[in-house]
Design a protein around this motif. Structure first.
Motif, PDB file in Angstrom:
ATOM      1  N   ASP A  14     -11.883  79.402 -10.303  1.00 55.93           N
ATOM      2  CA  ASP A  14     -11.139  79.265 -11.601  1.00 55.93           C
ATOM      3  C   ASP A  14     -10.753  80.635 -12.300  1.00 55.93           C
ATOM      4  N   LYS A  40      -1.606  68.011  -9.053  1.00 57.56           N
ATOM      5  CA  LYS A  40      -2.830  68.568  -9.373  1.00 57.56           C
ATOM      6  C   LYS A  40      -3.964  67.970  -9.286  1.00 57.56           C
ATOM      7  N   PHE A  41      -4.787  68.309  -8.706  1.00 59.60           N
ATOM      8  CA  PHE A  41      -6.582  67.824  -8.631  1.00 59.60           C
ATOM      9  C   PHE A  41      -7.213  68.609  -9.296  1.00 59.60           C
ATOM     10  N   PRO A  42      -8.279  68.000 -10.042  1.00 65.37           N
ATOM     11  CA  PRO A  42      -8.450  66.393 -10.255  1.00 65.37           C
ATOM     12  C   PRO A  42      -7.004  65.870 -11.230  1.00 65.37           C
ATOM     13  N   ARG A  44      -6.576  64.070 -13.892  1.00 65.39           N
ATOM     14  CA  ARG A  44      -7.304  63.561 -14.923  1.00 65.39           C
ATOM     15  C   ARG A  44      -6.904  62.265 -15.880  1.00 65.39           C
ATOM     16  N   LEU A  56     -16.953  67.313 -16.630  1.00 67.34           N
ATOM     17  CA  LEU A  56     -16.315  68.716 -16.586  1.00 67.34           C
ATOM     18  C   LEU A  56     -16.555  69.146 -18.199  1.00 67.34           C
ATOM     19  N   PHE A  71     -14.409  63.095  -6.987  1.00 67.94           N
ATOM     20  CA  PHE A  71     -13.375  63.976  -7.035  1.00 67.94           C
ATOM     21  C   PHE A  71     -12.621  63.460  -5.446  1.00 67.94           C
ATOM     22  N   ARG A  75      -8.475  61.968  -4.731  1.00 68.34           N
ATOM     23  CA  ARG A  75      -7.663  62.292  -3.934  1.00 68.34           C
ATOM     24  C   ARG A  75      -7.090  61.297  -3.223  1.00 68.34           C
ATOM     25  N   ARG A  96      -4.725  72.645  -6.002  1.00 63.15           N
ATOM     26  CA  ARG A  96      -6.448  72.100  -5.675  1.00 63.15           C
ATOM     27  C   ARG A  96      -6.262  71.069  -5.036  1.00 63.15           C
ATOM     28  N   TYR A  97      -7.340  70.952  -3.729  1.00 64.07           N
ATOM     29  CA  TYR A  97      -7.265  69.730  -2.963  1.00 64.07           C
ATOM     30  C   TYR A  97      -8.782  69.820  -2.414  1.00 64.07           C
ATOM     31  N   SER A 100     -11.374  72.702  -2.640  1.00 62.69           N
ATOM     32  CA  SER A 100     -12.122  72.847  -3.801  1.00 62.69           C
ATOM     33  C   SER A 100     -13.425  71.810  -3.918  1.00 62.69           C
ATOM     34  N   TYR A 104     -16.742  73.766  -4.139  1.00 64.83           N
ATOM     35  CA  TYR A 104     -17.578  73.799  -5.616  1.00 64.83           C
ATOM     36  C   TYR A 104     -18.911  72.957  -5.372  1.00 64.83           C
ATOM     37  N   GLU A 148     -15.802  74.887 -19.565  1.00 65.07           N
ATOM     38  CA  GLU A 148     -16.128  73.854 -18.598  1.00 65.07           C
ATOM     39  C   GLU A 148     -17.218  74.164 -17.833  1.00 65.07           C
ATOM     40  N   TYR A 150     -18.355  74.513 -14.692  1.00 61.78           N
ATOM     41  CA  TYR A 150     -18.453  75.419 -13.519  1.00 61.78           C
ATOM     42  C   TYR A 150     -18.038  76.878 -13.711  1.00 61.78           C
TER      43      TYR A 150
HETATM   44  P1  TMP Z   1      -9.048  72.622 -12.945  1.00 60.21           P
HETATM   45  O1  TMP Z   1      -9.704  73.749 -13.615  1.00 60.21           O
HETATM   46  O2  TMP Z   1      -8.170  73.085 -11.868  1.00 60.21           O
HETATM   47  O3  TMP Z   1      -8.505  71.584 -13.558  1.00 60.21           O
HETATM   48  O4  TMP Z   1     -10.375  71.986 -12.113  1.00 60.21           O
HETATM   49  C1  TMP Z   1     -11.381  71.498 -12.746  1.00 60.21           C
HETATM   50  C2  TMP Z   1     -12.776  71.869 -12.176  1.00 60.21           C
HETATM   51  O5  TMP Z   1     -13.125  71.115 -11.233  1.00 60.21           O
HETATM   52  C3  TMP Z   1     -12.768  73.279 -11.419  1.00 60.21           C
HETATM   53  O6  TMP Z   1     -13.976  73.953 -12.166  1.00 60.21           O
HETATM   54  C4  TMP Z   1     -12.858  73.088 -10.102  1.00 60.21           C
HETATM   55  C5  TMP Z   1     -13.434  71.845 -10.039  1.00 60.21           C
HETATM   56  N1  TMP Z   1     -13.173  70.842  -8.853  1.00 60.21           N
HETATM   57  C6  TMP Z   1     -14.295  70.373  -8.104  1.00 60.21           C
HETATM   58  O7  TMP Z   1     -15.546  70.507  -8.373  1.00 60.21           O
HETATM   59  N2  TMP Z   1     -14.126  69.738  -7.125  1.00 60.21           N
HETATM   60  C7  TMP Z   1     -12.643  69.276  -6.818  1.00 60.21           C
HETATM   61  O8  TMP Z   1     -12.617  68.455  -5.564  1.00 60.21           O
HETATM   62  C8  TMP Z   1     -11.633  69.799  -7.422  1.00 60.21           C
HETATM   63  C9  TMP Z   1     -10.306  69.272  -7.094  1.00 60.21           C
HETATM   64  C10 TMP Z   1     -12.022  70.561  -8.565  1.00 60.21           C
END
Ligand code: TMP
Length: 208
Positions: A14, A40-42, A44, A56, A71, A75, A96-97, A100, A104, A148, A150
């Motif tokens: 992040d 962009k993933f996720p 939303r 989140l 998650f 995808r 992100r893919y 991530s 995570y 958020e 994480y």
């Molecule tokens: P973002 O801030 O890029 O929208 O992503 C949202 C959060 O989700 C970020 O902390 C990373 C996390 N994440 C996962 O935990 N697993 C995943 O597969 C993806 C794509 C993001």
């Protein structure tokens, strides 16, 4: 020359600058005349994406396994659309893919990297992964984390280590502490050569 598009993934912890850099990359590629789309993933906006978003933002508690699978499902929902675009010659810049996903969840207690990779096996394999490398300390100092779930420095440190364990031959590690413009130039150079090189190549399957 026609041919398939390239699948380019941008990863990082992040606040490493992914979203800004994806936008700059897309506009540079468009002005060079390439067919390109950003994803962009996720995502939303879909049903799974709405559940992820609620999790989140701490509006909904969910089991960690369930979150991980959501998650991944988020995808897979885009898989046929991605393949269709790539075959039409559209290059995809993906913020992100699956990396991530694995980095995570495996930062949580009781999850191995191997278990975390499983649900994403078989997704389209990226031609290039641009990893924006930034320490968790530096990331935190960039205007602070939001609300958020994480966005905590200790957690991001584990995520960063996990990302580095996922490195493979398609990865380019970019020093994200450089100026925005230098990061952009380095990314663009890498992307330009990959777009040319993949034209006659088949799209592989991730982690298979
Ligand atoms: P973002 O801030 O890029 O929208 O992503 C949202 C959060 O989700 C970020 O902390 C990373 C996390 N994440 C996962 O935990 N697993 C995943 O597969 C993806 C794509 C993001």
């Amino acid at each position: 020359m026609s041919g398939r598009g390239a699948l380019i993934v941008v990863e990082g912890i992040d606040r490493s600058g992914k979203t800004t850099q994806c936008a700059k990359l897309v506009s540079a590629l468009l002005s060079q005349g390439h067919k390109v789309e950003v994803m962009k993933f996720p995502d939303r906006t879909t049903e799974t994406g709405k559940m992820i978003d609620a999790y989140l933002q701490r509006d909904q508690t969910l089991d960690d396994h369930v979150v991980h699978l959501l998650f991944s499902a988020n995808r897979w929902e885009q898989c046929s659309n991605m393949l269709e675009n790539l075959h039409k010659g559209v290059s995809l810049i993906v913020d992100r893919y699956a990396y991530s996903g694995a980095a995570y969840t495996s930062a949580k207690q009781g999850f191995t990297l191997d278990w975390c990779k499983n649900p994403d096996k078989g997704l389209p394999d990226p031609d290039l992964v641009l990893f924006l490398n930034l320490s968790s300390k530096e990331a935190e100092s960039r205007g602070g984390y939001g609300e958020e779930i994480y966005e905590k420095v200790e957690f991001q440190k584990k995520v960063h280590n996990n990302f580095l364990q996922l490195k493979s031959k398609q990865w380019k590690v970019i020093d994200a502490s450089q100026s925005e413009e230098n990061v952009h130039r380095e990314m663009l150079n890498n992307v330009n050569s990959v777009i040319e090189n993949v034209k006659g190549q088949q799209i592989g399957k991730l982690w298979l």
